[in-house]
Design a protein around this motif. Structure first.
Motif, short mmCIF file in Angstrom:
data_model
loop_
_atom_site.label_atom_id
_atom_site.label_comp_id
_atom_site.label_asym_id
_atom_site.label_seq_id
_atom_site.Cartn_x
_atom_site.Cartn_y
_atom_site.Cartn_z
N ALA A 199 39.62 30.78 37.25
CA ALA A 199 40.80 30.15 37.05
C ALA A 199 41.42 30.65 35.90
N SER A 207 45.72 31.00 33.96
CA SER A 207 47.25 30.09 33.62
C SER A 207 48.23 30.93 33.75
N GLU A 236 39.45 24.54 37.33
CA GLU A 236 40.81 24.65 36.99
C GLU A 236 41.33 23.87 35.84
N VAL A 269 43.08 26.01 31.54
CA VAL A 269 44.25 25.82 31.16
C VAL A 269 44.42 25.21 29.77
N ILE A 290 47.33 18.66 35.86
CA ILE A 290 47.72 19.92 36.54
C ILE A 290 48.93 19.66 37.56
N SER A 305 48.62 24.36 41.60
CA SER A 305 47.70 25.67 41.68
C SER A 305 48.26 26.69 42.61
N VAL A 346 48.08 26.46 37.18
CA VAL A 346 46.82 27.17 37.22
C VAL A 346 47.21 28.33 38.33
#
Ligand SMILES: NC(=O)c1ccc[n+]([C@@H]2O[C@H](COP(=O)([O-])OP(=O)(O)OC[C@H]3O[C@@H](n4cnc5c(N)ncnc54)[C@H](OP(=O)(O)O)[C@@H]3O)[C@@H](O)[C@H]2O)c1
Length: 352
Positions: A45, A47, A147, A151, A310, A313, A336
């Motif tokens: 993952a 960002s 995830e 970030v 979050i 995504s 994300v």
């Protein structure tokens, strides 16, 4: 039996011209091979942050719009590419697992879950990224998914590096301007952890998000001017540097400080001037983005002091959509980009 040849290519989101989100296109490019002291990370993952948006269209950023002194604009323009982008794969923070290590690597081994920050080198909008072993890279916090961890590094490492020099004490009043952004959202949480009473300044759409990070009060800068509300603070931390020391001076306690993470030459001169006189100080600072800070951030995460909220995504193939979403101001938390598109578990998968 014949051995299958290792795949020498990978998918990456490539920017071959400056422009709007549509310039982000998925392409096959060469898969990096780690050198003796390098590691290869399989990215899970990454960002969308300030640096990605800037680098994607730096041609359109004038020296005036750039939040730093002219000389840094010249450096950044040259670094990112004058006519066409030199840094063609964006993504400065990521999580993933170590795929392979060079023969002299000691800190990591294949299979280790890691998170890290690449700064202006970027490269995480891809299936694999190669880094020196001593880069800003660490084992992932045990209590986060891929995830969530992806970030954190940029904002938290910058906020920690900048706030550390301010020596925030319990009970102090701290105002964070730009509290909903990458650096500000981490600064709110770190200042809270240090025992400060935190006020966040952001747009009303993001006030619940900033409150959820620990800000006791939130000010919408479109409705209220924090320099005129009669409150005083021990520290005013302006991430974007949109305010000025002279305007903020009366909102500072007698020995309070004004910290700017973004500054032009005028603010540097103001810093010099206030360093020579007693009383309130103006401070302009750069965060080094060190591995020591990333390790400290991991400790804070594992102690429950820094969390990730979050908002949405997007899979790698929809990186352009993710940029559009952030630029339109829709995000109320982190955005994300997942690289294999399927992993939502992270922790569970790592425990198997
Ligand atoms: N000193 C260093 O070492 C260092 C390192 C990296 C980056 N930087 C600087 O940090 C800045 C980027 O920070 P970031 O990544 O946190 O940016 P970001 O994620 O884009 O966040 C900036 C936030 O500021 C808010 N904002 C916009 N206008 C505002 C205003 N007038 N008053 C208050 N808030 C406002 C925006 O949210 P709302 O819409 O909610 O208001 C946004 O969330 C850049 O200027 C960069 O040069 C400095």
């Amino acid at each position: 039996m014949r051995k299958r040849k290792a795949n020498r290519f990978m998918n990456a989101v490539v920017v071959s011209e400056y422009g709007p989100p549509e310039v982000l296109r998925v392409r096959k490019i060469g898969k990096p091979v780690p050198g003796d002291r390098e590691v290869l990370v399989r990215v899970r993952a990454t960002s969308v942050n300030y640096g990605d948006l800037l680098a994607r269209n730096f041609k359109a950023v004038s020296p005036r719009e750039f939040n730093m002194p002219f000389i840094l604009w010249v450096f950044t323009r040259t670094y990112f590419g004058i006519g066409r982008p030199r840094v063609q794969v964006l993504g400065s923070e990521f999580s993933g697992e170590i795929e392979a290590v060079g023969r002299d690597v000691r800190r990591f081994k294949p299979g280790d879950p890691v998170f890290g920050y690449r700064g202006q080198s970027m490269g995480a909008y891809a299936e694999y990224v190669r880094l020196p072993e001593n880069a800003c890279l660490a084992l992932m916090p045990a209590n986060m998914t891929y995830e969530e961890a992806a970030v954190v590094p940029y904002g938290a490492v910058m906020a920690l590096g900048l706030l550390r020099r301010m020596k925030v004490r319990p009970g102090q009043k701290v105002l964070v301007v730009g509290a909903s952004g990458g650096i500000g959202s981490a600064a709110v949480q770190i200042a809270r952890h240090l025992g400060a009473e935190v006020t966040g300044v952001c747009a009303v759409e993001r006030s619940e998000y900033v409150r959820s990070l620990g800000a006791g009060k939130v000010i919408d800068y479109r409705m209220e001017d924090f320099t005129r509300n009669g409150e005083t603070y021990d520290l005013i931390f302006d991430v974007l540097g949109r305010s000025s020391f002279s305007r903020c001076k009366n909102s500072l306690a007698a020995d309070g400080s004004y910290l700017a993470a973004s500054f032009k030459t005028g603010k540097l001169l103001r810093m010099l001037w206030t360093s020579l006189s007693g009383g309130r100080k103006a401070i302009c600072a750069l965060a080094p983005g060190s591995v020591a800070d990333l390790l400290a951030v991991r400790d804070l995460i594992e102690a429950g002091k820094i969390k990730t909220v979050i908002d949405r995504s997007f899979p790698l193939e929809q990186a352009a959509e993710a940029h559009r979403y952030v630029e339109a101001g829709h995000a109320r938390g982190k955005v994300v980009i997942t690289v294999d598109g399927e992993d939502k578990t992270g922790i569970k998968e790592r425990q198997r």
